[in-house]
Design an enzyme around this catalytic site. Sequence first.
Site, short mmCIF file in Angstrom:
data_model
loop_
_atom_site.label_atom_id
_atom_site.label_comp_id
_atom_site.label_asym_id
_atom_site.label_seq_id
_atom_site.Cartn_x
_atom_site.Cartn_y
_atom_site.Cartn_z
N ARG A 15 0.85 -1.19 0.00
CA ARG A 15 0.00 0.00 0.00
C ARG A 15 0.89 1.25 0.00
O ARG A 15 2.08 1.17 0.23
CB ARG A 15 -0.91 0.00 1.25
CG ARG A 15 -2.01 -1.03 1.18
CD ARG A 15 -2.79 -1.11 2.48
NE ARG A 15 -1.98 -1.67 3.55
CZ ARG A 15 -2.38 -1.79 4.83
NH1 ARG A 15 -3.58 -1.38 5.18
NH2 ARG A 15 -1.59 -2.32 5.73
N LYS A 75 2.13 2.26 7.13
CA LYS A 75 2.56 1.46 8.28
C LYS A 75 3.41 2.28 9.23
O LYS A 75 3.97 3.33 8.86
CB LYS A 75 3.38 0.25 7.81
CG LYS A 75 2.60 -0.73 6.97
CD LYS A 75 1.39 -1.29 7.67
CE LYS A 75 1.72 -2.34 8.69
NZ LYS A 75 0.48 -2.92 9.30
N TYR A 94 -0.50 4.76 10.52
CA TYR A 94 -0.82 3.81 11.59
C TYR A 94 0.45 3.63 12.42
O TYR A 94 1.52 3.36 11.85
CB TYR A 94 -1.20 2.44 11.01
CG TYR A 94 -2.54 2.39 10.32
CD1 TYR A 94 -3.71 2.64 11.02
CD2 TYR A 94 -2.64 2.04 8.98
CE1 TYR A 94 -4.95 2.58 10.39
CE2 TYR A 94 -3.88 1.99 8.34
CZ TYR A 94 -5.03 2.25 9.05
OH TYR A 94 -6.25 2.19 8.43
N HIS A 96 0.29 2.15 16.08
CA HIS A 96 0.11 1.04 17.04
C HIS A 96 1.24 1.03 18.07
O HIS A 96 1.93 0.02 18.27
CB HIS A 96 0.00 -0.31 16.31
CG HIS A 96 -1.19 -0.38 15.40
ND1 HIS A 96 -2.48 -0.47 15.89
CD2 HIS A 96 -1.30 -0.36 14.06
CE1 HIS A 96 -3.33 -0.50 14.86
NE2 HIS A 96 -2.64 -0.43 13.74
N GLU A 118 -5.01 5.13 13.95
CA GLU A 118 -5.89 4.22 14.69
C GLU A 118 -6.54 4.85 15.92
O GLU A 118 -7.48 4.28 16.47
CB GLU A 118 -5.15 2.93 15.10
CG GLU A 118 -4.05 3.08 16.14
CD GLU A 118 -2.69 3.50 15.56
OE1 GLU A 118 -2.61 3.83 14.36
OE2 GLU A 118 -1.71 3.50 16.33
N ASP A 270 -5.76 -10.10 15.00
CA ASP A 270 -4.89 -9.01 15.48
C ASP A 270 -5.18 -8.63 16.93
O ASP A 270 -4.41 -7.92 17.56
CB ASP A 270 -4.98 -7.78 14.56
CG ASP A 270 -6.39 -7.24 14.44
OD1 ASP A 270 -7.34 -7.98 14.75
OD2 ASP A 270 -6.55 -6.08 14.04
N1 NAD Z 1 -7.05 -9.53 10.13
C1 NAD Z 1 -7.12 -8.35 9.55
O1 NAD Z 1 -6.47 -8.07 8.55
C2 NAD Z 1 -8.05 -7.31 10.11
C3 NAD Z 1 -8.38 -6.18 9.37
C4 NAD Z 1 -9.29 -5.27 9.91
C5 NAD Z 1 -9.84 -5.48 11.17
N2 NAD Z 1 -9.46 -6.58 11.88
C6 NAD Z 1 -10.02 -6.90 13.22
O2 NAD Z 1 -11.32 -7.42 13.11
C7 NAD Z 1 -11.95 -7.30 14.40
C8 NAD Z 1 -13.38 -6.76 14.24
O3 NAD Z 1 -13.30 -5.41 13.80
P1 NAD Z 1 -14.62 -4.53 13.54
O4 NAD Z 1 -14.14 -3.28 12.92
O5 NAD Z 1 -15.66 -5.32 12.89
O6 NAD Z 1 -15.08 -4.22 15.03
P2 NAD Z 1 -16.52 -3.65 15.47
O7 NAD Z 1 -16.31 -3.00 16.80
O8 NAD Z 1 -17.14 -2.88 14.38
O9 NAD Z 1 -17.40 -4.97 15.66
C9 NAD Z 1 -17.14 -5.93 16.64
C10 NAD Z 1 -18.45 -6.57 17.05
O10 NAD Z 1 -18.16 -7.67 17.91
C11 NAD Z 1 -19.26 -7.76 18.80
N3 NAD Z 1 -18.97 -8.67 19.91
C12 NAD Z 1 -18.28 -8.44 21.06
N4 NAD Z 1 -18.31 -9.53 21.83
C13 NAD Z 1 -19.02 -10.48 21.16
C14 NAD Z 1 -19.40 -11.82 21.44
N5 NAD Z 1 -19.07 -12.42 22.58
N6 NAD Z 1 -20.13 -12.48 20.50
C15 NAD Z 1 -20.49 -11.89 19.35
N7 NAD Z 1 -20.17 -10.62 19.04
C16 NAD Z 1 -19.44 -9.93 19.94
C17 NAD Z 1 -19.49 -6.31 19.20
O11 NAD Z 1 -20.75 -6.14 19.81
C18 NAD Z 1 -19.36 -5.62 17.84
O12 NAD Z 1 -20.62 -5.47 17.19
C19 NAD Z 1 -11.03 -6.38 15.22
O13 NAD Z 1 -10.24 -7.17 16.08
C20 NAD Z 1 -10.18 -5.73 14.16
O14 NAD Z 1 -8.94 -5.28 14.66
C21 NAD Z 1 -8.57 -7.48 11.38
#
Ligand code: NAD
Length: 366
Positions: A15, A75, A94, A96, A118, A270
């Site tokens: 990116r 990054k 970002y 972190h 972030e 993550d």
């Molecule tokens: N792997 C990757 O490349 C990548 C990229 C972007 C985001 N992420 C990660 O994805 C994750 C989700 O991000 P998001 O933006 O959707 O967050 P978000 O806050 O929009 O949504 C998270 C949801 O999880 C729900 N939740 C909490 N506890 C729960 C449970 N016990 N059961 C069911 N649902 C529950 C919350 O109520 C919320 O609606 C984060 O950890 C984020 O860092 C990873």
Amino acid sequence: MKIGIPKEIKSNESRVGMTPAGVFELTKNNHIVFVQTNAGFGSGFFDKDYVAAGATILNTIEEVYASSDMIVKVKEPIEQEYKLIKPDQVVFTYFHFASSEALTNAMIKSNAICIAYETVEEEDGSLPLLIPMSEVAGRMSIQQGAKYLEKPIKGRGVLLGGVPGVPPGKVLVLGAGVVGIQAAKMAAGLGAHVTIMDINMKQLRYVNDVMPNHVVTEFSSEYNIRKRIKESDLIIGGVLIKGAKAPKLITKDMLKIMRPGTVIVDVAVDQGGCFETTKATTHENPTYIIDDVVHYCVANMPGAVPYTSTVALTNVTLPYVLKLVNEGWEKACENNIPLSKGLNIVKGKIVYKEIAEAFNWETEMV
Ligand SMILES: NC(=O)c1ccc[n+]([C@@H]2O[C@H](COP(=O)([O-])OP(=O)(O)OC[C@H]3O[C@@H](n4cnc5c(N)ncnc54)[C@H](O)[C@@H]3O)[C@@H](O)[C@H]2O)c1
């Protein structure tokens, strides 16, 4: 103001901090933009596109940092970049910080103004510069999951959409936030049968209102999860509890009640992952199998689609970049509360208390 867009040098990062369209807005506002040669290449943007948008191309990363009042990137700076950052230079990216004491120390030493994507936070608590990456990861999770369901890559051999006479595959999405909703939307688009779970009823009501009838909502509980995973082909982990590790919603013993070849995609990797058996993987080696269940746990999913990710990122960073360059960082942060929350380290001082707390440092540093 002079703005620098260096080429990302962290491994496997394609990116870039700004698209030619973003550069065009800056030059239109009478700012000077320096872009390192080939900075946009990995995202499909070429030097000639940046020149046409009014940028000046510089040959080396050293020249970009040395010539610029503000650096816009993707990054966190890595060790080779630490020494390039100058006192009073604004660095918008970002960071972190809480995950790297070395980076934090280096940025304190630099006396720069570090504004972290972030932690820019809207008044409703949403994090506008993280949302696009969750959107990308949520949509990608279904694309990846569908691929790993194919037999040659040890999946169940199920086509998510089914065909006439054969029912569609079943997708379980844990979390109805940004990732979960985008995943559910993609799975529904393929014709899969989708169940989406959350503990937040407001989110479930919203999903219920906007999704088609083959997306059903269910309250997230261990009982309901155990019931659903027995019949799911693809399970997406998209839960988040802000500032905490993800809850382990699928424990190791639960893998035994899934059917062989079930695919689980832990987007929440993550934050430690919401499956007990999650360990972070890379795009080079994205999956591993435990108890016949295929695990996909790539921690930087958006990195695989740099064109989409770069454009999505510039769309949301550009309004803040414009404020910073048109008003200067101090005025811009005074006038804009969400942006001021992005201030993490200012001229040698940590101004975001969670960073100091992460390292148990004395609070007088804050
Ligand atoms: N792997 C990757 O490349 C990548 C990229 C972007 C985001 N992420 C990660 O994805 C994750 C989700 O991000 P998001 O933006 O959707 O967050 P978000 O806050 O929009 O949504 C998270 C949801 O999880 C729900 N939740 C909490 N506890 C729960 C449970 N016990 N059961 C069911 N649902 C529950 C919350 O109520 C919320 O609606 C984060 O950890 C984020 O860092 C990873």
